[in-house]
Design an enzyme around this catalytic site. Structure first.
Site, PDB file in Angstrom:
ATOM      1  N   HIS A 305      38.127  68.393  73.932  1.00 34.61           N
ATOM      2  CA  HIS A 305      37.903  67.555  75.125  1.00 34.61           C
ATOM      3  C   HIS A 305      36.829  66.507  74.857  1.00 34.61           C
ATOM      4  O   HIS A 305      35.821  66.782  74.221  1.00 34.61           O
ATOM      5  CB  HIS A 305      37.616  68.384  76.374  1.00 34.61           C
ATOM      6  CG  HIS A 305      36.358  69.188  76.367  1.00 34.61           C
ATOM      7  ND1 HIS A 305      35.152  68.676  76.768  1.00 34.61           N
ATOM      8  CD2 HIS A 305      36.117  70.478  76.027  1.00 34.61           C
ATOM      9  CE1 HIS A 305      34.228  69.617  76.687  1.00 34.61           C
ATOM     10  NE2 HIS A 305      34.780  70.724  76.232  1.00 34.61           N
ATOM     11  N   GLU A 351      37.316  68.320  81.131  1.00 35.17           N
ATOM     12  CA  GLU A 351      37.411  69.761  80.915  1.00 35.17           C
ATOM     13  C   GLU A 351      36.307  70.477  81.670  1.00 35.17           C
ATOM     14  O   GLU A 351      36.518  71.514  82.281  1.00 35.17           O
ATOM     15  CB  GLU A 351      37.295  70.074  79.410  1.00 35.17           C
ATOM     16  CG  GLU A 351      37.512  71.549  79.053  1.00 35.17           C
ATOM     17  CD  GLU A 351      36.249  72.399  79.065  1.00 35.17           C
ATOM     18  OE1 GLU A 351      36.370  73.623  78.995  1.00 35.17           O
ATOM     19  OE2 GLU A 351      35.138  71.852  79.163  1.00 35.17           O
ATOM     20  N   GLU A 352      35.110  69.895  81.616  1.00 36.86           N
ATOM     21  CA  GLU A 352      33.938  70.597  82.164  1.00 36.86           C
ATOM     22  C   GLU A 352      34.025  70.805  83.667  1.00 36.86           C
ATOM     23  O   GLU A 352      33.425  71.713  84.205  1.00 36.86           O
ATOM     24  CB  GLU A 352      32.651  69.841  81.808  1.00 36.86           C
ATOM     25  CG  GLU A 352      32.381  69.719  80.304  1.00 36.86           C
ATOM     26  CD  GLU A 352      32.044  71.046  79.629  1.00 36.86           C
ATOM     27  OE1 GLU A 352      32.094  72.091  80.312  1.00 36.86           O
ATOM     28  OE2 GLU A 352      31.753  71.034  78.424  1.00 36.86           O
ATOM     29  N   ASP A 379      37.081  74.088  70.701  1.00 36.60           N
ATOM     30  CA  ASP A 379      36.088  73.940  71.776  1.00 36.60           C
ATOM     31  C   ASP A 379      35.123  75.117  71.790  1.00 36.60           C
ATOM     32  O   ASP A 379      34.539  75.439  72.813  1.00 36.60           O
ATOM     33  CB  ASP A 379      36.796  73.795  73.143  1.00 36.60           C
ATOM     34  CG  ASP A 379      35.813  73.448  74.258  1.00 36.60           C
ATOM     35  OD1 ASP A 379      34.738  72.883  73.948  1.00 36.60           O
ATOM     36  OD2 ASP A 379      36.107  73.734  75.427  1.00 36.60           O
ATOM     37  N   HIS A 450      25.841  72.596  76.714  1.00 31.69           N
ATOM     38  CA  HIS A 450      25.438  72.300  78.096  1.00 31.69           C
ATOM     39  C   HIS A 450      23.934  72.067  78.231  1.00 31.69           C
ATOM     40  O   HIS A 450      23.369  72.283  79.300  1.00 31.69           O
ATOM     41  CB  HIS A 450      25.877  73.414  79.062  1.00 31.69           C
ATOM     42  CG  HIS A 450      27.359  73.612  79.123  1.00 31.69           C
ATOM     43  ND1 HIS A 450      27.954  74.475  80.011  1.00 31.69           N
ATOM     44  CD2 HIS A 450      28.371  73.054  78.412  1.00 31.69           C
ATOM     45  CE1 HIS A 450      29.271  74.452  79.841  1.00 31.69           C
ATOM     46  NE2 HIS A 450      29.540  73.595  78.865  1.00 31.69           N
TER      47      HIS A 450
HETATM   48 ZN   LIG Z   1      33.700  72.481  75.867  1.00 34.31          ZN
END
Ligand SMILES: [Zn+2]
Length: 492
Positions: A305, A351-352, A379, A450
């Site tokens: 992604h 995606e997030e 991922d 993140h």
């Molecule tokens: Zn990811």
């Protein structure tokens, strides 16, 4: 007569030699893989010997793929292209102009590397704005809490929230102490077990806190290791439960707050967040192909992604996964390795925010899913690859395992079968399409992802090269094999 006898004798000797060579090759493969049978979920394979032989005949091609990217002129190139990209755009959150510009840039890059049919496919995506935010402990002393609001969170009122904190170590403890929770900021200090098991505190902490009367929630970051780094991520409200502002704090602060509360001291926290949702916006899934020479409509899909959280550079999650995927197609293209079927790189958007891009893709391509041989995604980190993780039927897994043996020169020997693998592609594999990702030494993945530490510095160029080689090799062999990967349980 003697000439005829000689010919027969020669053919007999030749046949015996070939048979023993084949036996030797089989034993060689079996010996290097002998030690990993426990990682095969006791898979009982009885593959057709002709198929095994066909797969093993790809070994010289696999060597040429590996050599080109680990020793040749493609060595280090994916790291260079990814650093050009992440240094130029930084993080690429859904709904930002920056994400769309980065998609335009990537499409140009795919064309530059001669991928075919490069285009974007429209997709409406949610827009969540973080805004200004801070949290501070004001009693028993002043201490600024390093925090990141969680995706989808609402704001605090304009003056923020100032309230006493209730610090709990688990949902069970919260329920036991529900009477104490009313009107408080609930702080979750849950231990880290694994990402999969612990992430429920991030995704559902606000809902559980609100159910017992909490007015905001602060969640200990979901990570195995911390250098005072808060980790953001998506969270979800329940339409039957009041929405409250929610953010993550560091492991260090969560543990400190717990210690203070265990000493019987009162904790008061001030939380300020401007987070809010805006109108949906248009984004795109990015697509590029290496068109097959025989069955163009049959697809082997490799993906990652392109969006990220609004922190760090989104280099590991998932810039590297996205780049490794399309770059593996660029490598095959450059090597002029054109398989029977088409290899398609897809870089998912949003995606997030909850696998938004892939869901649109399924809607647009539902009738095409029956033509998908396999879907792959990177991922879960691009550290040193160690093997393959696969989702599919036993007979499909046996073929995949055999293909995996071709990656022994990369020291990849592991093979694991799971019900689902990776993130976006789980939305496709649930329709019975086989799925795969690479197993890699990703113990450190949650240290970075993140967070503001998700930068190029967390990545290793040689590892990226190996990931490219592995995806290119797997994609090529599957796209070129005489048979398709079976899927007995498919809805098709
Ligand atoms: Zn990811």
């Amino acid at each position: 007569m003697s000439i005829l006898f000689s010919v027969i004798f020669f053919v007999f000797i030749l046949h015996s030699l070939l048979a023993s060579t084949e036996g030797f090759v089989m034993n060689y493969y079996n010996s290097i893989f002998y030690n990993q049978t426990d990682q095969h979920n006791s898979l009982q394979c009885n593959l057709d010997l002709r198929l095994i032989k066909e797969i093993r005949n790809y070994q010289p091609i696999i060597y040429s793929i590996i050599n080109r990217v680990t020793k040749g002129d493609f060595k280090g190139l994916v790291y260079e292209e990814l650093s050009n990209f992440t240094d130029k755009f930084g993080s690429r959150q859904s709904g930002t102009e920056n994400l769309e510009k980065s998609i335009n840039y990537t499409m140009d890059l795919l064309r530059h590397y001669n991928l075919e049919n490069v285009h974007g496919e429209p997709c409406m995506i949610p827009v969540w704005i973080r805004g200004k935010e801070y949290a501070e402990m004001i009693t028993p002393r002043n201490h600024s809490l390093n925090m990141l609001g969680l995706g989808g969170s609402i704001s605090t009122p304009p003056d923020g929230i100032t309230a006493e904190a209730l610090v709990v170590n688990s949902f069970d403890e919260l329920h036991e102490r529900a009477a104490e929770a009313v009107g408080k900021i609930i702080v979750f200090n849950q231990d880290y077990v694994s990402y999969g098991e612990t992430v429920v505190y991030r995704s559902k902490g606000a809902v559980e806190a609100a159910k017992v009367g909490g007015i905001a929630s602060l969640i200990r970051s979901v990570t195995a290791f911390s250098l005072y780094t808060p980790h953001t991520g998506q969270q979800g409200y329940d339409k039957n439960v009041k929405e409250i502002p929610t953010a993550c704090i560091t492991v260090e602060d969560a543990q400190m707050l717990r210690r203070i509360s265990e000493r019987g001291e009162k904790i008061i926290i001030h939380l300020y967040m401007e987070a809010h949702q805006q109108q949906m916006k248009m984004s795109r899934n990015t697509v590029g192909e290496l068109v097959g020479y025989q069955e163009q409509k049959k697809i082997v899909l490799v993906s990652g992604h392109i969006d990220s959280w609004d922190v760090g550079q989104g280099a590991m999650d998932d810039g590297a996964g996205a780049f490794v995927s399309w770059f593996s197609v660029a490598l095959l293209k450059n090597l002029k390795l054109q398989p029977k079927r088409t290899i398609r790189a897809v870089l998912w958007t949003a995606e997030e925010q909850g696998l938004i891009g892939v869901q649109q893709y399924i809607k647009d391509h539902f009738n095409e899913l029956e033509n998908f041989d396999i879907v792959m995604e990177s991922d879960e980190g691009t550290f040193t690859p160690e093997g393959i993780e696969f989702a599919g039927t036993d007979s499909a897994a046996c073929i995949m395992q055999e293909i995996g043996k071709l990656l022994t020169p990369l020291n990849m020997r592991k093979f694991k079968v799971r019900d689902s693998v990776s993130s976006d592609i789980t939305m496709i594999t649930k329709y019975g399409v086989p799925g795969a990702t690479l197993l890699n030494k990703n113990d450190r993945y949650t240290w970075y992802h993140h967070t503001n530490a998700d930068t190029m510095t967390s990545l290793d160029s040689n590892d990226l090269d190996k990931n490219v080689a592995a995806y290119a090799a797997i994609a090529y062999v599957i796209a070129d094999l005489s048979i398709e990967i079976p899927r007995e349980n498919s809805i098709f």
